[in-house]
Design a protein around this motif. Structure first.
Motif, PDB file in Angstrom:
ATOM      1  N   HIS A  36      43.909  47.737  44.062  1.00 53.19           N
ATOM      2  CA  HIS A  36      44.377  48.435  45.274  1.00 53.19           C
ATOM      3  C   HIS A  36      45.905  48.485  45.287  1.00 53.19           C
ATOM      4  CE1 HIS A  36      45.291  48.956  49.569  1.00 53.19           C
ATOM      5  NE2 HIS A  36      44.076  49.471  49.702  1.00 53.19           N
ATOM      6  N   ASP A  37      46.539  47.340  45.027  1.00 53.92           N
ATOM      7  CA  ASP A  37      48.011  47.276  45.007  1.00 53.92           C
ATOM      8  C   ASP A  37      48.585  48.152  43.902  1.00 53.92           C
ATOM      9  OD1 ASP A  37      47.912  45.471  47.118  1.00 53.92           O
ATOM     10  OD2 ASP A  37      48.193  43.712  45.833  1.00 53.92           O
ATOM     11  N   ASP A  38      47.937  48.135  42.734  1.00 50.01           N
ATOM     12  CA  ASP A  38      48.395  48.984  41.630  1.00 50.01           C
ATOM     13  C   ASP A  38      48.317  50.453  42.016  1.00 50.01           C
ATOM     14  OD1 ASP A  38      49.037  49.477  38.649  1.00 50.01           O
ATOM     15  OD2 ASP A  38      47.195  50.643  38.978  1.00 50.01           O
ATOM     16  N   HIS A  85      42.142  51.540  54.611  1.00 52.74           N
ATOM     17  CA  HIS A  85      40.874  51.059  54.050  1.00 52.74           C
ATOM     18  C   HIS A  85      41.133  50.080  52.897  1.00 52.74           C
ATOM     19  CE1 HIS A  85      38.680  54.091  56.323  1.00 52.74           C
ATOM     20  NE2 HIS A  85      39.637  54.938  55.962  1.00 52.74           N
ATOM     21  N   PRO A  86      41.103  48.778  53.176  1.00 48.69           N
ATOM     22  CA  PRO A  86      41.278  47.804  52.095  1.00 48.69           C
ATOM     23  C   PRO A  86      40.237  47.964  50.986  1.00 48.69           C
ATOM     24  CG  PRO A  86      41.394  46.723  54.240  1.00 48.69           C
ATOM     25  CD  PRO A  86      40.968  48.148  54.475  1.00 48.69           C
ATOM     26  N   ASP A  87      39.083  48.574  51.320  1.00 50.83           N
ATOM     27  CA  ASP A  87      38.034  48.823  50.330  1.00 50.83           C
ATOM     28  C   ASP A  87      38.096  50.254  49.783  1.00 50.83           C
ATOM     29  OD1 ASP A  87      37.269  50.119  52.673  1.00 50.83           O
ATOM     30  OD2 ASP A  87      35.150  49.586  52.476  1.00 50.83           O
ATOM     31  N   GLY A  88      39.218  50.929  49.963  1.00 49.77           N
ATOM     32  CA  GLY A  88      39.363  52.332  49.607  1.00 49.77           C
ATOM     33  C   GLY A  88      39.329  52.648  48.122  1.00 49.77           C
ATOM     34  N   MET A  89      39.275  51.627  47.288  1.00 42.46           N
ATOM     35  CA  MET A  89      39.159  51.843  45.842  1.00 42.46           C
ATOM     36  C   MET A  89      37.695  51.887  45.389  1.00 42.46           C
ATOM     37  SD  MET A  89      42.254  52.077  44.761  1.00 42.46           S
ATOM     38  CE  MET A  89      41.875  52.142  43.014  1.00 42.46           C
ATOM     39  N   HIS A 117      36.143  62.075  47.211  1.00 45.25           N
ATOM     40  CA  HIS A 117      36.762  61.437  46.044  1.00 45.25           C
ATOM     41  C   HIS A 117      38.238  61.786  46.102  1.00 45.25           C
ATOM     42  CE1 HIS A 117      33.245  60.816  42.989  1.00 45.25           C
ATOM     43  NE2 HIS A 117      33.213  59.962  43.991  1.00 45.25           N
ATOM     44  N   LEU A 118      39.069  60.775  46.022  1.00 45.98           N
ATOM     45  CA  LEU A 118      40.512  60.965  45.952  1.00 45.98           C
ATOM     46  C   LEU A 118      40.883  60.664  44.498  1.00 45.98           C
ATOM     47  CD1 LEU A 118      39.743  59.858  48.951  1.00 45.98           C
ATOM     48  CD2 LEU A 118      42.197  59.836  49.212  1.00 45.98           C
ATOM     49  N   ASP A 119      40.791  61.676  43.658  1.00 43.62           N
ATOM     50  CA  ASP A 119      40.905  61.499  42.217  1.00 43.62           C
ATOM     51  C   ASP A 119      42.360  61.471  41.774  1.00 43.62           C
ATOM     52  OD1 ASP A 119      39.681  61.104  39.715  1.00 43.62           O
ATOM     53  OD2 ASP A 119      39.825  63.231  39.236  1.00 43.62           O
ATOM     54  N   ARG A 128      49.574  63.248  48.275  1.00 47.01           N
ATOM     55  CA  ARG A 128      49.933  61.872  47.903  1.00 47.01           C
ATOM     56  C   ARG A 128      49.959  60.992  49.142  1.00 47.01           C
ATOM     57  NH1 ARG A 128      54.691  58.654  47.483  1.00 47.01           N
ATOM     58  NH2 ARG A 128      55.806  60.275  48.578  1.00 47.01           N
ATOM     59  N   GLN A 129      50.550  61.484  50.229  1.00 46.90           N
ATOM     60  CA  GLN A 129      50.616  60.701  51.465  1.00 46.90           C
ATOM     61  C   GLN A 129      49.224  60.476  52.054  1.00 46.90           C
ATOM     62  OE1 GLN A 129      53.500  59.158  52.551  1.00 46.90           O
ATOM     63  NE2 GLN A 129      51.938  58.049  53.723  1.00 46.90           N
ATOM     64  N   LEU A 130      48.353  61.456  51.937  1.00 39.38           N
ATOM     65  CA  LEU A 130      46.976  61.281  52.402  1.00 39.38           C
ATOM     66  C   LEU A 130      46.305  60.133  51.654  1.00 39.38           C
ATOM     67  CD1 LEU A 130      44.496  63.945  53.405  1.00 39.38           C
ATOM     68  CD2 LEU A 130      43.759  62.260  51.738  1.00 39.38           C
ATOM     69  N   TYR A 131      46.515  60.060  50.334  1.00 43.48           N
ATOM     70  CA  TYR A 131      45.960  58.967  49.537  1.00 43.48           C
ATOM     71  C   TYR A 131      46.536  57.628  50.018  1.00 43.48           C
ATOM     72  CZ  TYR A 131      43.983  61.926  45.749  1.00 43.48           C
ATOM     73  OH  TYR A 131      43.253  62.801  44.990  1.00 43.48           O
ATOM     74  N   LEU A 132      47.845  57.573  50.199  1.00 44.09           N
ATOM     75  CA  LEU A 132      48.481  56.325  50.639  1.00 44.09           C
ATOM     76  C   LEU A 132      47.990  55.917  52.024  1.00 44.09           C
ATOM     77  CD1 LEU A 132      52.085  56.968  49.303  1.00 44.09           C
ATOM     78  CD2 LEU A 132      50.506  55.158  48.527  1.00 44.09           C
ATOM     79  N   ASP A 133      47.847  56.863  52.923  1.00 44.63           N
ATOM     80  CA  ASP A 133      47.327  56.570  54.263  1.00 44.63           C
ATOM     81  C   ASP A 133      45.892  56.046  54.183  1.00 44.63           C
ATOM     82  OD1 ASP A 133      49.756  57.441  55.294  1.00 44.63           O
ATOM     83  OD2 ASP A 133      48.963  59.374  55.983  1.00 44.63           O
ATOM     84  N   HIS A 134      45.111  56.643  53.313  1.00 43.08           N
ATOM     85  CA  HIS A 134      43.727  56.196  53.125  1.00 43.08           C
ATOM     86  C   HIS A 134      43.695  54.736  52.657  1.00 43.08           C
ATOM     87  CE1 HIS A 134      39.494  56.254  51.999  1.00 43.08           C
ATOM     88  NE2 HIS A 134      39.867  55.699  50.868  1.00 43.08           N
ATOM     89  N   LEU A 135      44.508  54.416  51.671  1.00 42.69           N
ATOM     90  CA  LEU A 135      44.516  53.045  51.160  1.00 42.69           C
ATOM     91  C   LEU A 135      45.055  52.059  52.193  1.00 42.69           C
ATOM     92  CD1 LEU A 135      45.556  53.665  47.452  1.00 42.69           C
ATOM     93  CD2 LEU A 135      43.311  52.939  48.313  1.00 42.69           C
TER      94      LEU A 135
END
Length: 173
Positions: free
Chosen positions: A4-6, A31-35, A122-124, A21-28
Motif C-alpha cells: 500500500h505504501d509503495d 481504503h487501507p485495503d484498497g490494494m 479496477h484502478l490499474d 492519479r489523485q483519484l487513485y491516491l484518494d482511494h488509497l
C-alpha cells in the motif's frame, strides 16, 4: 514498507494524468485495503504490456473472463513487495516468459475501468515489459489465447485502453 505504501509513493511520483492519479491516491487514503480484491469500493491492480521492440510487436492475452485482447495483469498478492513487482509477476505468469524486464521510469499510464460486482472498479497501474530475444510465449490457464501482434494491428483487436498504453510505451522506448 507495505505494498500500500509503495503504491502511494509510486503514484505520488507519477507525473501524468493528474486528476486520475489523485483519484487513485484518494482511494488509497480512504481504503487501507484498497490494494486487495476484497475491497468492494475497488482496488489497485498492476499490469504490464509485453513488447518486443526489435520485431515491432506486442504480446496480448485473450482474457478468459472478459473475452477481450488485453495486456498481462491482475490483482496484487500479499507476497508482492512492490507494485512494479506485481506487474512483472503477472506478466511472467500470464505470458509464460521468464526474464522480462520492466521499462525503466515507472508506470506508463493509469486506467480506471469498471468490473462486475462484487467489486466495482479496477484502478490499474500499467507498466511496460521488454521480452528477451527469442522469447517463446506459453498460454496460461487465465487466457483463451495468447498472441504476438504487430504494433499496427493492435487497434484492430484491442480496446482504446490497450491502444493508448501501446502508444505511450512506444513513445518511451
Amino acid at each position: 514498507m507495505s505494498l500500500h505504501d509503495d503504491a502511494v509513493l509510486v503514484l505520488k511520483g507519477y507525473e501524468d494524468q493528474g486528476q486520475l492519479r489523485q483519484l487513485y491516491l484518494d482511494h488509497l487514503a480512504a481504503h487501507p485495503d484498497g490494494m486487495w480484491k476484497a475491497c468492494g469500493a475497488g482496488h489497485v491492480t498492476a499490469s504490464a504490456l509485453v513488447v518486443d521492440p526489435e520485431r515491432g510487436r506486442v504480446l496480448l492475452t485473450l482474457h478468459k473472463k472478459l473475452g477481450r485482447w488485453l495486456q498481462m495483469g491482475g490483482h496484487c498478492e500479499p507476497g508482492d513487495p512492490t507494485l512494479a513487482s506485481a506487474a512483472l509477476r503477472e506478466a511472467e505468469e500470464e505470458s509464460g516468459i521468464s526474464g522480462l524486464t520492466l521499462v525503466p521510469g515507472g508506470p506508463v499510464r493509469l486506467d480506471r475501468h469498471p468490473i462486475p460486482a462484487p467489486c466495482h472498479w479496477h484502478l490499474d497501474v500499467q507498466y511496460a515489459a521488454l521480452a528477451p530475444a527469442g522469447s517463446v510465449a506459453e498460454i496460461s490457464d487465465e487466457s483463451l489465447d495468447l498472441r504476438w501482434f504487430p504494433y499496427d494491428e493492435v487497434a484492430g483487436v484491442a480496446d482504446e485502453s490497450v491502444v493508448r498504453l501501446l502508444q505511450r510505451t512506444r513513445a518511451g522506448l
